[in-house]
Design a protein around this motif. Structure first.
Motif, PDB file in Angstrom:
ATOM      1  N   ARG A 260      -8.649  -6.948  -3.204  1.00  0.00           N
ATOM      2  CA  ARG A 260      -8.850  -8.357  -3.544  1.00  0.00           C
ATOM      3  C   ARG A 260      -7.835  -9.222  -2.810  1.00  0.00           C
ATOM      4  O   ARG A 260      -6.710  -8.809  -2.563  1.00  0.00           O
ATOM      5  CB  ARG A 260      -8.660  -8.504  -5.063  1.00  0.00           C
TER       6      ARG A 260
ATOM      7  N   SER B  15     -11.613   3.201  -7.910  1.00  0.00           N
ATOM      8  CA  SER B  15     -12.263   1.935  -7.592  1.00  0.00           C
ATOM      9  C   SER B  15     -13.057   1.355  -8.762  1.00  0.00           C
ATOM     10  O   SER B  15     -12.951   0.175  -9.082  1.00  0.00           O
ATOM     11  CB  SER B  15     -13.180   2.136  -6.376  1.00  0.00           C
ATOM     12  N   CYS B  16     -13.835   2.189  -9.425  1.00  0.00           N
ATOM     13  CA  CYS B  16     -14.738   1.684 -10.474  1.00  0.00           C
ATOM     14  C   CYS B  16     -14.119   1.638 -11.854  1.00  0.00           C
ATOM     15  O   CYS B  16     -14.784   1.211 -12.803  1.00  0.00           O
ATOM     16  CB  CYS B  16     -16.000   2.528 -10.522  1.00  0.00           C
ATOM     17  N   GLY B  17     -12.920   2.124 -12.004  1.00  0.00           N
ATOM     18  CA  GLY B  17     -12.328   2.098 -13.343  1.00  0.00           C
ATOM     19  C   GLY B  17     -11.279   3.173 -13.516  1.00  0.00           C
ATOM     20  O   GLY B  17     -10.620   3.574 -12.555  1.00  0.00           O
TER      21      GLY B  17
ATOM     22  N   HIS C 154      -5.990  -3.709   0.078  1.00  0.00           N
ATOM     23  CA  HIS C 154      -5.919  -3.028  -1.227  1.00  0.00           C
ATOM     24  C   HIS C 154      -4.495  -3.145  -1.787  1.00  0.00           C
ATOM     25  O   HIS C 154      -3.721  -2.192  -1.702  1.00  0.00           O
ATOM     26  CB  HIS C 154      -6.267  -1.554  -1.060  1.00  0.00           C
TER      27      HIS C 154
ATOM     28  N   ASP D   4      -4.015  -3.701 -13.579  1.00  0.00           N
ATOM     29  CA  ASP D   4      -5.240  -4.505 -13.570  1.00  0.00           C
ATOM     30  C   ASP D   4      -6.048  -4.066 -12.340  1.00  0.00           C
ATOM     31  O   ASP D   4      -5.740  -4.420 -11.212  1.00  0.00           O
ATOM     32  CB  ASP D   4      -4.902  -5.992 -13.483  1.00  0.00           C
ATOM     33  N   ASN D   5      -7.100  -3.295 -12.616  1.00  0.00           N
ATOM     34  CA  ASN D   5      -7.819  -2.644 -11.515  1.00  0.00           C
ATOM     35  C   ASN D   5      -8.616  -3.623 -10.653  1.00  0.00           C
ATOM     36  O   ASN D   5      -9.149  -3.247  -9.617  1.00  0.00           O
ATOM     37  CB  ASN D   5      -8.731  -1.544 -12.068  1.00  0.00           C
ATOM     38  N   SER D   6      -8.684  -4.880 -11.079  1.00  0.00           N
ATOM     39  CA  SER D   6      -9.394  -5.842 -10.224  1.00  0.00           C
ATOM     40  C   SER D   6      -8.627  -6.043  -8.915  1.00  0.00           C
ATOM     41  O   SER D   6      -9.180  -6.557  -7.936  1.00  0.00           O
ATOM     42  CB  SER D   6      -9.569  -7.177 -10.945  1.00  0.00           C
ATOM     43  N   TRP D   7      -7.352  -5.619  -8.891  1.00  0.00           N
ATOM     44  CA  TRP D   7      -6.544  -5.732  -7.670  1.00  0.00           C
ATOM     45  C   TRP D   7      -6.668  -4.519  -6.772  1.00  0.00           C
ATOM     46  O   TRP D   7      -5.910  -4.373  -5.821  1.00  0.00           O
ATOM     47  CB  TRP D   7      -5.083  -6.025  -8.021  1.00  0.00           C
ATOM     48  N   HIS D   8      -7.648  -3.677  -7.059  1.00  0.00           N
ATOM     49  CA  HIS D   8      -7.885  -2.525  -6.175  1.00  0.00           C
ATOM     50  C   HIS D   8      -8.117  -3.030  -4.747  1.00  0.00           C
ATOM     51  O   HIS D   8      -7.516  -2.540  -3.795  1.00  0.00           O
ATOM     52  CB  HIS D   8      -9.088  -1.714  -6.671  1.00  0.00           C
TER      53      HIS D   8
END
Lengths: 278, 323
Positions: A259, A185-187, A33, A253-257
């Protein structure tokens, strides 16, 4: 007496923690994370390299200050800080979440030197910290307990059980730090279950409240040290932070929660975190 | 002549706890507004700062207990069975059992002893949940005297234990000479080659009376108390199956997941044998006084004796047919 690091040294420690977080994210192939870990890198640098009394050669030292990582998924940041302080070999870092590793997906007090308590599923850490704080008080030990909370996990009801109980117990050796990066996580927390008014919530539960920029090292150190000395009530530090802080394309940029970066992204991130000397 | 305990198992626990606390300064009790009702009053009067009422918040109580144990204390976290083991199940599992911390989870109102409060307060699934958690020891005393002995014994081990208690005074089975060892069964009636009744908790007295009734009808059943469901005394289970050829379990718990299941697991692996599990038949019960509930839900000694008799004759006749 343990040497106290200067603010410049703490900024450098935070940079190295961030590099380790990116190494873990890329090389350990967890996936880990990175976003939530980068968010607390500065706070952890201040805690482990200055504010907390601790001895890497004696992780179980009874007089040490304690840390509870309630948002346990951000543990790569703590592992980086611990390795940086010499609790264990840096080579361990890239084993995070791998079979047989002593660095688990969430903090494990029995596997990892320097982890004060097993933690990590959300909503539990403040209660764990309160238990440690009450125990230390009973033992007449003048040690502080720091609990790092994610903002999203404040949606867990148990946090507020602990918030109420800590003020009822006048647990002034307990400091909560809210990593207020406005993402879960979801936003966005502001869209899912808004946490405002954050400050008023804690004040109404009779906590001493500080608000800081969670990436301003001077402010972090100053308020953590004030919190440690504060008497009569528990303290919360609401740290305004940026998820993914320090790596341009990860910031907010929450896609990096959770990844794994590509090779190119890894190189870019490491260039950005190269520091002045490179 | 049925004799009842003078005190509840909760008060018996509290008496033992005070004695242990006098020896061990690192013992603390914590409750979720249950420190009085779970027998910690005496400890609290003697050592006020060593008993914490954390408020009506069982999850918080359980995690606070973990935090204290991680800092060197032996912690007794006491609430009611359905709350301690179901509401706080994750805190027990992840923060006490996983790091193997020295917390004793003490659940009152176990079995049907939540009685008049109804289903909300009855602990009929607690053993199943606690038993499935690694590192956890699960113990169910039968009465007040054995509760005191068991409380003192579990204090000697450093690690998590679920101690399941009741509510009011129950039928007296044991005296202060009771002996308890983790993982060991306790033979109450050794003679009997027709069946073995393995039981625990407040229904042990009733199981003993059922065995007497069977005896009068020419069915000789031995009776074994199994206070420690985990680790279970597997050798005692296998031996009793070998000696009798038929096993009956009696417990104040859902027949899924408790003592009956633990015995079935042993028999299935080591000595497949006919097994009758007497317990709550996977249903929700109702409010009533404890003894009324025990009578209504299958624990009348007469009813148990009849069921056991039928069970034995059913597979005995089947065996004869096959022969």
């Amino acid at each position: 007496m343990i040497m106290k690091s200067s603010v410049a040294e703490l900024r450098e420690a935070a940079r190295l923690i961030r590099r380790d977080i990116i190494d873990i994210a890329y090389l350990a192939e967890g996936p880990s994370h990175p976003g939530p870990a980068l968010s607390i890198a500065d706070i952890l640098a201040a805690l482990y390299f200055r504010v907390m009394d601790a001895d890497p050669r004696n992780p179980g030292w009874a007089e040490r200050d304690r840390l509870v990582l309630s948002k346990g998924h951000a543990c790569p940041a703590v592992y980086a800080a611990l390795a940086g302080r010499g609790y264990f070999d840096r080579a361990w870092l890239t084993t995070v979440r791998r079979l047989g590793s002593r660095l688990q997906g969430h903090p494990d007090m029995n596997k990892t030197p320097g982890i004060d308590i097993t933690s990590g599923s959300l909503g539990n850490g403040l209660s764990l910290g309160l238990g440690i704080a009450l125990a230390l008080r009973l033992l007449r030990k003048n040690c502080g307990v720091f609990v790092i909370l994610g903002d999203g996990e404040l949606q867990e009801g148990m946090i507020w059980e602990a918030v109420m109980a800590a003020s009822a117990q006048k647990a002034d050796n307990l400091t909560a730090i809210v990593d207020y990066n406005h993402f879960q996580s979801c936003g966005g927390t502001d869209e899912i279950v808004p946490l405002e008014p954050m400050r008023a919530k804690w004040e109404s539960f009779n906590w001493n409240v500080f608000e800081i920029n969670g990436h301003d090292m001077e402010e972090i150190v100053s308020r953590l040290e004030m919190a440690k000395r504060f008497t009569g009530r528990p303290t919360v530090i609401i740290a305004h932070t940026v998820k993914g802080k320090g790596v341009s394309f990860m910031e907010a940029d929450n896609s990096w929660h959770q990844r794994i970066p590509s090779k190119e992204q890894y190189d870019t991130a490491m260039r950005e975190l190269a520091g002045g000397s490179e | 002549m049925i004799q009842y305990d003078k005190i509840s198992s909760r008060d018996a626990f509290g008496n033992a706890l005070l004695r242990i606390a006098e020896e061990n300064p690192l013992l603390v009790g914590i409750g979720a507004d249950t420190t009085k009702s779970m027998g910690m009053q005496k400890l609290s009067e003697k050592y006020p700062e060593r008993v914490i009422n954390i408020g009506i918040a069982e999850q918080n109580m359980t995690a606070v207990a973990a935090g204290m144990a991680a800092t060197g204390f032996q912690v007794y976290a006491a609430s009611y069975a359905p709350f301690s083991t179901l509401r706080a199940a994750e805190q027990v599992r992840t923060f006490i059992a996983y790091p193997n911390l020295d917390v004793k989870i003490v659940g009152g109102l176990g079995g049907l002893s939540g009685n008049i409060e109804g289903v909300t307060h009855q602990g009929l699934e607690d053993v199943a949940v606690m038993r499935s958690i690694p590192n956890m020891t699960v113990v169910i005393p039968a009465d007040a005297a054995s509760t005191e002995v068991i409380t003192e014994e579990i204090a000697r081990i450093r690690g998590p234990v679920y101690l399941r208690l009741g509510r009011g005074a129950v039928e007296k089975v044991f005296d202060a000479g009771y002996r308890f060892q983790i993982g060991k069964a306790n033979v109450l009636k050794a003679d009997g080659s027709d069946a073995a009744i393995i039981c625990n908790g407040a229904v042990v007295a009733r199981a003993l009376r059922a065995a007497q009734l069977l005896d009068a009808n020419g069915v000789k059943a031995r009776v074994i108390e199994m206070p420690c469901v985990k680790p279970i005394d597997a050798d005692a289970v296998v031996e009793s199956a070998a000696a009798t050829g038929a096993v009956i379990t009696v417990e104040e718990h859902n027949i899924i997941g408790g003592l009956g299941s633990a015995v079935a697991e042993v028999l299935g692996g080591r000595r497949p044998s006919p097994l009758l599990r007497i317990g709550i038949e996977d249903i929700f019960t109702e409010s009533a006084p404890h003894n009324d509930l025990l009578d209504r839900y299958g624990f009348r000694p007469e009813d148990m004796a009849a069921r056991i008799g039928q069970f034995l004759s059913s597979f005995n006749s089947k065996n004869e047919e096959e022969a």
